[in-house]
Design a protein around this motif. Structure first.
Motif, short mmCIF file in Angstrom:
data_model
loop_
_atom_site.label_atom_id
_atom_site.label_comp_id
_atom_site.label_asym_id
_atom_site.label_seq_id
_atom_site.Cartn_x
_atom_site.Cartn_y
_atom_site.Cartn_z
N TYR A 257 0.83 -1.21 0.00
CA TYR A 257 0.00 0.00 0.00
C TYR A 257 0.86 1.25 0.00
N LEU A 258 2.04 1.18 0.63
CA LEU A 258 2.94 2.33 0.63
C LEU A 258 3.59 2.50 -0.73
N ILE A 259 3.85 1.40 -1.42
CA ILE A 259 4.30 1.47 -2.80
C ILE A 259 3.21 2.13 -3.65
N GLY A 260 1.94 1.83 -3.34
CA GLY A 260 0.84 2.48 -4.04
C GLY A 260 0.83 3.98 -3.83
N VAL A 261 1.18 4.42 -2.62
CA VAL A 261 1.26 5.87 -2.35
C VAL A 261 2.37 6.49 -3.19
N ILE A 262 3.52 5.82 -3.28
CA ILE A 262 4.63 6.33 -4.09
C ILE A 262 4.22 6.39 -5.56
N ASP A 263 3.59 5.34 -6.04
CA ASP A 263 3.16 5.32 -7.44
C ASP A 263 2.11 6.39 -7.72
N GLY A 264 1.21 6.60 -6.76
CA GLY A 264 0.19 7.62 -6.94
C GLY A 264 0.68 9.03 -6.77
N SER A 265 1.89 9.20 -6.23
CA SER A 265 2.43 10.56 -6.06
C SER A 265 2.67 11.23 -7.40
N PHE A 266 2.87 10.46 -8.45
CA PHE A 266 2.98 11.04 -9.79
C PHE A 266 1.70 11.78 -10.15
N GLU A 267 0.57 11.19 -9.85
CA GLU A 267 -0.70 11.83 -10.14
C GLU A 267 -0.94 13.04 -9.24
N ILE A 268 -0.41 12.99 -8.03
CA ILE A 268 -0.52 14.15 -7.13
C ILE A 268 0.18 15.35 -7.75
N GLY A 269 1.35 15.12 -8.34
CA GLY A 269 2.05 16.20 -9.03
C GLY A 269 1.23 16.78 -10.17
N ASN A 270 0.57 15.90 -10.93
CA ASN A 270 -0.33 16.37 -11.99
C ASN A 270 -1.46 17.18 -11.42
N LEU A 271 -2.02 16.70 -10.32
CA LEU A 271 -3.18 17.35 -9.72
C LEU A 271 -2.89 18.79 -9.32
N LEU B 16 9.07 12.13 -3.55
CA LEU B 16 9.20 13.53 -3.98
C LEU B 16 9.64 13.62 -5.44
N GLY B 17 10.54 12.74 -5.85
CA GLY B 17 10.95 12.74 -7.26
C GLY B 17 9.81 12.39 -8.18
N ASN B 18 8.95 11.48 -7.74
CA ASN B 18 7.81 11.10 -8.56
C ASN B 18 6.79 12.23 -8.64
N VAL B 19 6.64 12.98 -7.56
CA VAL B 19 5.76 14.17 -7.59
C VAL B 19 6.27 15.17 -8.63
N LEU B 20 7.57 15.41 -8.64
CA LEU B 20 8.14 16.35 -9.61
C LEU B 20 7.98 15.82 -11.03
N ILE C 12 -4.35 8.16 -8.32
CA ILE C 12 -3.86 8.22 -6.94
C ILE C 12 -4.41 7.07 -6.09
N PRO C 13 -5.72 6.86 -6.02
CA PRO C 13 -6.22 5.83 -5.08
C PRO C 13 -6.04 4.40 -5.55
N ALA C 14 -6.08 4.14 -6.87
CA ALA C 14 -6.07 2.76 -7.35
C ALA C 14 -4.85 1.97 -6.88
N PRO C 15 -3.61 2.47 -7.05
CA PRO C 15 -2.47 1.68 -6.56
C PRO C 15 -2.49 1.47 -5.05
N ILE C 16 -3.07 2.43 -4.32
CA ILE C 16 -3.07 2.32 -2.86
C ILE C 16 -4.01 1.22 -2.40
N TYR C 17 -5.29 1.24 -2.86
CA TYR C 17 -6.20 0.22 -2.35
C TYR C 17 -5.98 -1.14 -3.01
N PHE C 18 -5.45 -1.16 -4.23
CA PHE C 18 -5.03 -2.44 -4.79
C PHE C 18 -3.90 -3.04 -3.95
N GLY C 19 -2.93 -2.20 -3.57
CA GLY C 19 -1.82 -2.68 -2.74
C GLY C 19 -2.28 -3.13 -1.37
N ALA C 20 -3.24 -2.39 -0.78
CA ALA C 20 -3.75 -2.78 0.55
C ALA C 20 -4.46 -4.13 0.48
#
Length: 679
Positions: free
Chosen positions: A60-74, A165-169, A572-580
């Motif tokens: 689930y934490l990997i999902g947060v990292i993967d979703g951070s890319f979308e946070i940067g877009n957002l 942070l790198g993925n957000v950028l 953002i949410p899909a990798p997190i809840y899939f990982g959980a």
């Protein structure tokens, strides 16, 4: 490196001195930018298991990292899409590519800061030593690990923050590429070629993941600390669950490629030469009804058009209100959000699913994704754009085509449930020490009479494969009292839990039991390729439906808001809840050196959790499509009636004008006749 970049700048300056190259070069430059961002994005997904093991973090934490890319877009996508469409779009795309490159380099930074990778092992790594310590340390404390030393807590516990942070950028930098690039092409392409051009760009963007996964496969074979440790001291192989590849190396390569993709955009103009005006005769009734405004060049942004920032800001809220008031657009948005939840979750954890369920190495899983699966998607997207042009699909035709391909792919995906492997036989986890014939998932004890005299740790994961084809969590828990050899060739003997005689042996590593998986895996790959191709056939028609169902002035905003919504509610949410949910299938967790749980070593019910969630989301999306088709059909009929009434009204006015003209001519003729008579 600096010299190469300088030479490229000089080359593009000379090449772009001829304006006739601009349209073709923008298409090539945008395709390369799509390739670069897709390569780095797919490489990120290929390294999720490596990052889990390297930083001892759950899925689930990997999902947060993967979703951070979308946070940067957002953070910036709505403003970039709206204001960027009125500014110098190529230069904004260039800035975005530079930011993506910097973010990719930051992701690789932790490798050069954190210490060397350490893993649990009972294997002797000193080749020249004649001392083989016994795995079963009689009378030793169960809280101690190998060598009787308490592990030191590493000082760099949160290095994954740099990856986040790198993925957000990266996400911030990727923002202008899609909405500004696609709208730029559509503004200066003819109606007939727009779908084909978009299909070409989308196809190139799918070629990027091929190289991304191949790069991930290559780096996964290389040990993480290559060049910093002696490889003969490494006691694990790439097939081991503890192996971590050189994940950082691929990010350095991807960062350089992304930086190079920014160069051409600095030399492109604000607008391109138009290849032909779109006349009203070429517009279909549906396009006329959806666009509502004149389909001439009102939506083209010319080079001398300059709008102040305040004027653009005043128009933003009304434009957004008009966009969200379009019912077909809203339904389309809901369907794509649900579909992308399913797609993103599936793609993110598909390499992990192949590793865990079919017991393949990370390198092989990434290789198969890049060589077999991704090309099928690229071919499907290109074929979809080509079919849309050949069949001359209108708005309703594109919607039906996209829905039909998705439905066929959904039906074929149901057969994945029949392609399963037998779960691993692990003593004390899926098997009882007393009954090693039947797999069960009741809570078993890792301790038994055969290893009671050994003070073993229950949290260790140092698997060995006994001659009875059963995996034991460690040589100590297998009751092994002696060992011979070193490194990967170590053989443990006198393992009391392996056999009744107490003198059977065990080898390093987990028992694979791959016979049933090897038989089923080719069928899984074949079905995966077929479903990927069929589903991706509807990708380009579905995307063109989004472009054609809105006013041209709102095109960039609609594309940007669509990307904003899908990334916020899917990316953002899909990798997190899939990982959980995948975490809930774990039977054996690793233990961090500082306490707490880390990476996972053994899964059950992964097939049901992974595929069940994926197909459930797609089922919901089909239900939402029903009102969408009803609204689309009603609006088409209503707009067609309005067009007919408008044509009749225009025809009546023209007829009245002709009558008046005839009356005037008739009167003038009578007057001339009277004058002639008088004469």
């Amino acid at each position: 490196m600096l010299l190469c970049i300088t030479m490229l700048f000089c080359f593009f300056s000379f090449l772009f001195s001829c304006h006739s190259f601009f349209p073709q070069m923008f298409l090539v430059a945008l395709s390369f930018a799509y390739f670069a961002k897709a390569l780095s994005g797919s490489y990120m997904k290929s390294t999720i298991t490596q990052l889990e093991r390297r930083f001892d973090i759950p899925s689930y934490l990997i999902g947060v990292i993967d979703g951070s890319f979308e946070i940067g877009n957002l953070l910036v996508i709505a403003f970039v899409s709206y204001f960027g469409a009125k500014l110098h779009r190529p230069k904004i795309i260039a800035v975005g590519c530079v930011l993506m490159s910097i973010g990719t380099f930051i992701i690789a930074l932790p490798h050069f800061i954190i210490g060397s990778y350490e893993y649990e092992t009972s294997v002797r790594v000193i080749v020249n030593s004649t001392l083989n310590p016994s795995p079963c340390q009689v009378g030793s404390s169960s809280n101690l690990t190998q060598g009787g030393k308490v592990p030191e807590v590493p000082s760099n516990l949160s290095m994954w923050i740099y990856v986040l942070l790198g993925n957000v950028l990266r996400g911030i930098g990727e923002t202008p590429v899609q909405p500004l690039g696609i709208s730029y092409i559509d503004d200066f392409a003819t109606e007939e070629n727009a779908a084909l051009y978009v299909g070409c760009v989308q196809t190139i963007s799918v070629v990027g993941p091929v190289f991304g996964y191949l790069l991930g496969s290559l780096c996964a074979k290389i040990y993480v600390d290559i060049g910093f440790v002696k490889m003969e001291t490494i006691t694990i192989t790439p097939a081991d669950a503890r192996w971590v590849g050189a994940w950082w190396l691929g990010y350095l390569i991807a960062g350089v490629i992304t930086l190079l993709s920014a160069i051409p955009f600095w030399f492109l103009p604000r607008s391109l030469p138009m290849s032909g005006a779109r006349s009203p005769e070429k517009c279909t009734p549906e396009q006329t009804s959806f666009i509502k405004d004149s389909p001439l060049l009102k939506h083209k942004y010319t080079e001398d058009e300059h709008t102040s920032f305040i004027e653009m800001a005043k128009d933003f809220i009304p434009a957004l209100r008009a966009l969200l008031g379009h019912p077909v657009y809203l339904i389309y948005l809901c369907v794509t959000i649900i579909q992308l939840n399913s797609l993103i979750g599936m793609v993110t954890y598909k390499p992990k699913y192949i590793e865990q369920h079919f017991r393949q190495s990370a390198s092989k899983a990434n290789f198969l994704m890049g060589v077999i699966n991704i090309p099928a998607v690229a071919l499907g997207m290109f074929s979809g754009g080509l079919l849309m042009k050949r069949l001359k699909l209108n708005v309703m035709g594109a919607a039906r085509f996209a829905f039909g391909t998705s439905l066929i792919g959904y039906i074929l995906s149901l057969f994945f449930f029949a392609m399963s492997c037998e779960n691993a036989k692990v003593a004390g986890v899926t098997l009882s020490y007393n009954s090693t014939d039947t797999i069960s998932y009741d809570k078993h004890s890792v301790f038994a009479s055969c290893n009671s005299y050994c003070s073993c740790s229950a949290s260790d994961w140092d698997p060995v494969c006994g001659e009875n084809s059963i995996t034991y969590l460690s040589p100590c828990l297998a009751g092994c009292t002696s060992s011979a050899g070193s490194g990967k060739n170590t053989v443990f003997s006198n393992c009391s839990c392996v056999g009744v005689a107490g003198n059977l042996t065990a080898n390093t590593g987990q028992c694979l039991h791959k016979d049933d998986c090897d038989r089923m895996f080719p069928y899984f790959l074949a079905l995966s390729v077929i479903t990927s191709f069929i589903i991706s056939l509807g990708g380009t028609p579905g995307y063109m439906l989004l472009i054609r169902c809105i006013k041209p002035q709102l095109k960039s905003l609609a594309l940007g808001f669509h990307a904003l919504a899908t990334r916020t509610l899917a990316g953002i949410p899909a990798p997190i809840y899939f990982g959980a949910i995948i975490d809930t299938t774990c039977l054996k967790w690793g233990e961090k050196r500082c306490g707490g749980i880390g990476d996972k070593h053994l899964h059950i019910y992964l097939l049901i959790a992974y595929l069940g969630l994926t197909l459930s989301l797609r089922t919901i999306s089909f239900i939402v499509c029903i009102p969408g088709f009803i609204l689309l059909s009603r609006q088409l009929k209503e707009e067609e009636r309005n067009a007919i009434h408008g044509a009749l009204a225009n025809g009546g006015a023209e007829l009245e004008a002709l009558r008046k003209e005839e009356f005037v001519i008739s009167n003038s003729s009578d007057n001339s006749t009277d004058r002639e008579t008088r004469l």
